[in-house]
Design a protein around this motif. Structure first.
Motif, PDB file in Angstrom:
ATOM      1  N   GLU A   7       0.841  -1.195   0.000  1.00 24.15           N
ATOM      2  CA  GLU A   7       0.000   0.000   0.000  1.00 24.15           C
ATOM      3  C   GLU A   7       0.880   1.250   0.000  1.00 24.15           C
ATOM      4  O   GLU A   7       1.818   1.361   0.789  1.00 24.15           O
ATOM      5  CB  GLU A   7      -0.898  -0.007   1.236  1.00 24.15           C
ATOM      6  CG  GLU A   7      -1.799   1.203   1.372  1.00 24.15           C
ATOM      7  CD  GLU A   7      -2.658   1.124   2.629  1.00 24.15           C
ATOM      8  OE1 GLU A   7      -3.258   2.140   2.989  1.00 24.15           O
ATOM      9  OE2 GLU A   7      -2.700   0.034   3.251  1.00 24.15           O
ATOM     10  N   GLN A   8       0.562   2.167  -0.897  1.00 27.06           N
ATOM     11  CA  GLN A   8       1.264   3.445  -0.958  1.00 27.06           C
ATOM     12  C   GLN A   8       0.248   4.574  -0.803  1.00 27.06           C
ATOM     13  O   GLN A   8      -0.789   4.587  -1.470  1.00 27.06           O
ATOM     14  CB  GLN A   8       2.012   3.620  -2.281  1.00 27.06           C
ATOM     15  CG  GLN A   8       2.818   4.916  -2.354  1.00 27.06           C
ATOM     16  CD  GLN A   8       3.365   5.178  -3.744  1.00 27.06           C
ATOM     17  OE1 GLN A   8       2.619   5.148  -4.716  1.00 27.06           O
ATOM     18  NE2 GLN A   8       4.666   5.385  -3.826  1.00 27.06           N
ATOM     19  N   SER A   9       0.542   5.521   0.076  1.00 21.42           N
ATOM     20  CA  SER A   9      -0.361   6.653   0.290  1.00 21.42           C
ATOM     21  C   SER A   9       0.454   7.929   0.418  1.00 21.42           C
ATOM     22  O   SER A   9       1.605   7.925   0.853  1.00 21.42           O
ATOM     23  CB  SER A   9      -1.213   6.443   1.547  1.00 21.42           C
ATOM     24  OG  SER A   9      -0.396   6.257   2.685  1.00 21.42           O
ATOM     25  N   ARG A  56      -3.994  10.403  -1.293  1.00 23.43           N
ATOM     26  CA  ARG A  56      -3.984   9.539  -2.471  1.00 23.43           C
ATOM     27  C   ARG A  56      -3.469   8.170  -2.038  1.00 23.43           C
ATOM     28  O   ARG A  56      -2.448   8.071  -1.340  1.00 23.43           O
ATOM     29  CB  ARG A  56      -3.095  10.123  -3.565  1.00 23.43           C
ATOM     30  CG  ARG A  56      -2.990   9.205  -4.800  1.00 23.43           C
ATOM     31  CD  ARG A  56      -2.052   9.782  -5.842  1.00 23.43           C
ATOM     32  NE  ARG A  56      -2.678  10.955  -6.474  1.00 23.43           N
ATOM     33  CZ  ARG A  56      -2.079  12.113  -6.617  1.00 23.43           C
ATOM     34  NH1 ARG A  56      -0.858  12.297  -6.112  1.00 23.43           N
ATOM     35  NH2 ARG A  56      -2.680  13.124  -7.231  1.00 23.43           N
ATOM     36  N   GLN A  57      -4.144   7.123  -2.468  1.00 18.84           N
ATOM     37  CA  GLN A  57      -3.797   5.774  -2.000  1.00 18.84           C
ATOM     38  C   GLN A  57      -3.837   4.790  -3.159  1.00 18.84           C
ATOM     39  O   GLN A  57      -4.750   4.807  -3.984  1.00 18.84           O
ATOM     40  CB  GLN A  57      -4.781   5.340  -0.908  1.00 18.84           C
ATOM     41  CG  GLN A  57      -4.443   4.028  -0.229  1.00 18.84           C
ATOM     42  CD  GLN A  57      -5.457   3.695   0.866  1.00 18.84           C
ATOM     43  OE1 GLN A  57      -6.644   3.638   0.607  1.00 18.84           O
ATOM     44  NE2 GLN A  57      -4.979   3.501   2.085  1.00 18.84           N
ATOM     45  N   SER A  58      -2.826   3.916  -3.217  1.00 20.78           N
ATOM     46  CA  SER A  58      -2.780   2.822  -4.189  1.00 20.78           C
ATOM     47  C   SER A  58      -2.461   1.533  -3.437  1.00 20.78           C
ATOM     48  O   SER A  58      -1.570   1.513  -2.577  1.00 20.78           O
ATOM     49  CB  SER A  58      -1.714   3.075  -5.264  1.00 20.78           C
ATOM     50  OG  SER A  58      -1.978   4.266  -5.975  1.00 20.78           O
ATOM     51  N   LEU A  98       1.644  -0.218  -9.521  1.00 19.27           N
ATOM     52  CA  LEU A  98       0.753   0.813  -9.006  1.00 19.27           C
ATOM     53  C   LEU A  98       0.820   2.017  -9.941  1.00 19.27           C
ATOM     54  O   LEU A  98       1.899   2.554 -10.183  1.00 19.27           O
ATOM     55  CB  LEU A  98       1.162   1.234  -7.589  1.00 19.27           C
ATOM     56  CG  LEU A  98       1.239   0.129  -6.524  1.00 19.27           C
ATOM     57  CD1 LEU A  98       1.803   0.696  -5.227  1.00 19.27           C
ATOM     58  CD2 LEU A  98      -0.135  -0.475  -6.285  1.00 19.27           C
ATOM     59  N   ASP A  99      -0.327   2.423 -10.458  1.00 20.28           N
ATOM     60  CA  ASP A  99      -0.392   3.625 -11.302  1.00 20.28           C
ATOM     61  C   ASP A  99      -0.647   4.838 -10.424  1.00 20.28           C
ATOM     62  O   ASP A  99      -1.510   4.809  -9.534  1.00 20.28           O
ATOM     63  CB  ASP A  99      -1.497   3.493 -12.347  1.00 20.28           C
ATOM     64  CG  ASP A  99      -1.193   2.436 -13.398  1.00 20.28           C
ATOM     65  OD1 ASP A  99      -0.002   2.219 -13.668  1.00 20.28           O
ATOM     66  OD2 ASP A  99      -2.142   1.822 -13.922  1.00 20.28           O
ATOM     67  N   ILE A 100       0.107   5.904 -10.667  1.00 27.05           N
ATOM     68  CA  ILE A 100      -0.069   7.144  -9.919  1.00 27.05           C
ATOM     69  C   ILE A 100      -1.134   7.976 -10.620  1.00 27.05           C
ATOM     70  O   ILE A 100      -0.937   8.432 -11.758  1.00 27.05           O
ATOM     71  CB  ILE A 100       1.248   7.929  -9.814  1.00 27.05           C
ATOM     72  CG1 ILE A 100       2.359   7.024  -9.257  1.00 27.05           C
ATOM     73  CG2 ILE A 100       1.061   9.162  -8.946  1.00 27.05           C
ATOM     74  CD1 ILE A 100       2.061   6.448  -7.911  1.00 27.05           C
ATOM     75  N   ALA A 101      -2.273   8.163  -9.958  1.00 33.83           N
ATOM     76  CA  ALA A 101      -3.409   8.852 -10.579  1.00 33.83           C
ATOM     77  C   ALA A 101      -3.037  10.280 -10.966  1.00 33.83           C
ATOM     78  O   ALA A 101      -2.344  10.987 -10.242  1.00 33.83           O
ATOM     79  CB  ALA A 101      -4.598   8.865  -9.617  1.00 33.83           C
ATOM     80  N   ARG A 137       4.150   5.283 -13.011  1.00 31.58           N
ATOM     81  CA  ARG A 137       3.700   4.018 -12.418  1.00 31.58           C
ATOM     82  C   ARG A 137       4.847   3.414 -11.639  1.00 31.58           C
ATOM     83  O   ARG A 137       6.019   3.686 -11.917  1.00 31.58           O
ATOM     84  CB  ARG A 137       3.202   3.045 -13.487  1.00 31.58           C
ATOM     85  CG  ARG A 137       4.275   2.544 -14.432  1.00 31.58           C
ATOM     86  CD  ARG A 137       3.710   1.619 -15.496  1.00 31.58           C
ATOM     87  NE  ARG A 137       4.731   1.244 -16.459  1.00 31.58           N
ATOM     88  CZ  ARG A 137       5.541   0.193 -16.300  1.00 31.58           C
ATOM     89  NH1 ARG A 137       5.435  -0.570 -15.217  1.00 31.58           N
ATOM     90  NH2 ARG A 137       6.470  -0.082 -17.215  1.00 31.58           N
TER      91      ARG A 137
END
Length: 251
Positions: free
Chosen positions: A191-193, A210-212, A231-234, A239
């Motif tokens: 998890e990345q936030s 923001r969370q992935s 994980l794509d960065i919105a 990514r």
């Protein structure tokens, strides 16, 4: 008048009928009730100290396995505070229990798990980050790295009576290694936030986070990196590719 010979014949016939009836009753009783249990022999008490099983669930599984392999009349007690099993039973059951425990209470393998997060801007590789943890087969491990962001749950930041809570942002890794089938299988959550923007004003405003999250499993070959997800960065062309590498520490 009944003759002596007839009288003797009657007695002999009656005795034969009685014997046949008793035999039939014995056979019926054995069929109905099943074979009788062997006599329960003299008992001894033995304490088994578990060396490698440390979790309550694992100890309960071992206890169930023991009870399924020995005489139901044996007394088996689990002592969690001492990580031990006390057994009172005949010698034959004690020997069986010793074999079962030696097969199930084995040393666990220890692994070093390395996560590599590869940052891509479009198709260009712009940076790597490495995170590692040491974990034992069958046990769950968590690794967190980041910051705590305050959120005001009371009035305003200037109010001395304001209540503040914190949320964690950054990287969060959860992993479990299972090698019961002979090969290490990874079950993981990454998890990345991050905070989208930093709002500062006289009034308290909750930050936007923001969370992935990636969650999945994979079979790993020791020493060989494996891409397990991305994980794509919105809102960007960036990514992050997630690679996992495992190393056996106690072969």
């Amino acid at each position: 008048m009944i003759s002596a010979r007839s009288h003797m014949s009657f007695i002999a016939g009656f005795a034969l009928a009685t014997v046949l009836t008793l035999n039939a009753f014995a056979q019926t009783s054995e069929t109905t009730l099943g074979p009788q249990r062997p006599p329960y022999g003299p008992t001894i008490t033995r304490v088994f100290h578990l060396k490698n099983i440390t979790m309550q669930a694992e100890a309960n599984e071992l206890l169930m396995a023991l009870r399924n392999n020995v005489d139901p009349r044996d007394h088996i007690t689990l002592v969690p505070s001492q990580n031990a099993i006390i057994m009172k039973a005949p010698t034959e059951s004690i020997d069986t229990a010793e074999k079962v425990i030696s097969e199930l209470d084995k040393p666990r393998k220890t692994y070093r798990l390395i996560y590599t997060l590869i940052d891509f801007a479009g198709t260009k590789r712009v940076g790597d980050q490495h995170y590692s943890m040491v974990l034992v087969s069958g046990q769950h491990a968590i690794l967190r790295q980041g910051d705590k962001i305050p959120i005001f749950t009371g009035a305003t930041p200037k109010d001395l009576q304001s209540q503040v809570s914190y949320i964690d942002i950054g990287m969060n890794f959860e992993a479990t290694i299972d090698d019961a089938a002979g090969v290490p299988r990874l079950k993981t959550k990454v998890e990345q936030s991050s905070v989208v923007e930093d709002r500062t004003s006289a009034l308290a405003q909750d930050p936007i986070i923001r969370q992935s999250i990636f969650e999945g499993s994979a079979v790993l070959a020791p020493g060989k990196p494996l891409t397990i997800g991305s994980l794509d960065i919105a809102g960007t062309t960036r990514r992050i590719e997630i690679q996992a590498t495992i190393e056996l520490l106690n072969p």
